[in-house]
Design a protein around this motif. Sequence first.
Motif, short mmCIF file in Angstrom:
data_model
loop_
_atom_site.label_atom_id
_atom_site.label_comp_id
_atom_site.label_asym_id
_atom_site.label_seq_id
_atom_site.Cartn_x
_atom_site.Cartn_y
_atom_site.Cartn_z
N GLY A 48 0.83 -1.19 0.00
CA GLY A 48 0.00 0.00 0.00
C GLY A 48 0.86 1.25 0.00
N TYR A 49 0.26 2.38 -0.35
CA TYR A 49 1.02 3.62 -0.50
C TYR A 49 1.63 4.08 0.82
N GLN A 50 0.84 4.12 1.88
CA GLN A 50 1.32 4.67 3.14
C GLN A 50 2.47 3.85 3.72
N ALA A 51 2.36 2.51 3.66
CA ALA A 51 3.37 1.65 4.27
C ALA A 51 4.61 1.48 3.40
N VAL A 131 -5.25 5.85 -5.69
CA VAL A 131 -6.32 6.83 -5.88
C VAL A 131 -7.49 6.55 -4.96
N ILE A 132 -7.87 5.27 -4.85
CA ILE A 132 -9.05 4.92 -4.06
C ILE A 132 -8.75 4.95 -2.56
N ALA A 133 -7.62 4.38 -2.17
CA ALA A 133 -7.31 4.29 -0.74
C ALA A 133 -6.79 5.60 -0.17
N GLU A 134 -6.09 6.38 -0.99
CA GLU A 134 -5.41 7.58 -0.50
C GLU A 134 -6.00 8.86 -1.06
N GLY A 135 -7.17 8.77 -1.67
CA GLY A 135 -7.74 9.96 -2.31
C GLY A 135 -7.96 11.12 -1.36
N MET A 136 -8.35 10.82 -0.12
CA MET A 136 -8.60 11.90 0.84
C MET A 136 -7.31 12.54 1.32
N SER A 137 -6.26 11.75 1.46
CA SER A 137 -5.00 12.29 1.98
C SER A 137 -4.08 12.81 0.87
N GLN A 138 -4.34 12.38 -0.38
CA GLN A 138 -3.53 12.82 -1.52
C GLN A 138 -4.44 13.38 -2.61
N PRO A 139 -5.16 14.48 -2.33
CA PRO A 139 -6.14 14.99 -3.30
C PRO A 139 -5.53 15.44 -4.62
N GLN A 146 -7.95 11.64 -11.99
CA GLN A 146 -9.33 11.74 -12.46
C GLN A 146 -9.40 12.54 -13.76
N ALA A 147 -8.70 13.66 -13.79
CA ALA A 147 -8.77 14.54 -14.96
C ALA A 147 -8.10 13.92 -16.17
N HIS A 148 -6.92 13.32 -15.98
CA HIS A 148 -6.16 12.81 -17.11
C HIS A 148 -6.41 11.34 -17.38
N GLY A 149 -6.77 10.58 -16.35
CA GLY A 149 -6.95 9.14 -16.53
C GLY A 149 -8.37 8.71 -16.73
#
Length: 226
Positions: A48-51, A131-139, A146-149
């Motif tokens: 995962g991203y955070q770990a 994007v899904i797991a960290e969307g709130m912490s990495q807006p 979202q815009a490009h993908g």
Amino acid sequence: MPNRHHPENPGPELPTLPPRPAVELQRRGELRVEKFLEAATVIFNEKGYQAARLADIVKLAGGSMATLYRAFGDKVGLVHALMERSINQFGRSLDELSSSSLPPHEALEQAAYKMVEEILSPARIACHRVVIAEGMSQPELRDWFQAHGVTTMEILLSRYFAREHDAGRLHIEDPDLAARHFYMLVIGGVILRSVNGRMGADDVPLAQEQARSAVTLFLNGALPRT
């Protein structure tokens, strides 16, 4: 009033984006950069991203922490580069659709097969998990992806549907809405199942068969024929 869905028009503007991460990417073809991206894919999917630690990525890829920082800036820059590469690969399927002269059913099936194959690649799965797991912490990463993908892919689909509607090969009243429906019908479930670990690269043949069925349902609907 001009038809904003017409292929000759530029279509809707991309959402306003926050500044992209400040990175100094080397050329994509350089071996060390590719090794870092490949290692990051493995580590992000495993931990995962955070770990995930940059030290883990350097250990797996080889090289040095200084080289990684010089190439990507930081962990956000590394994810940004991973997203950018995945989006470019995914976009090729819709570029081919845009120039296809095949009947809609064949053209959309071919595009769906390639979309699913990229969605189930380890790199794309890693991107979606961030994007899904960290969307709130990495807006910033979330909104850029979202815009490009997503949004740009929906715009390309919308233009294709508008073109086929104008040519009389499809009847689509709202190409923008149809693009969003097609995107979610064909790959929405694949994204969800790949993010939660229920689908992966080994499931591409199954996912492509499901995509073929989704294209048929999209084009024909579910009501009985008279």
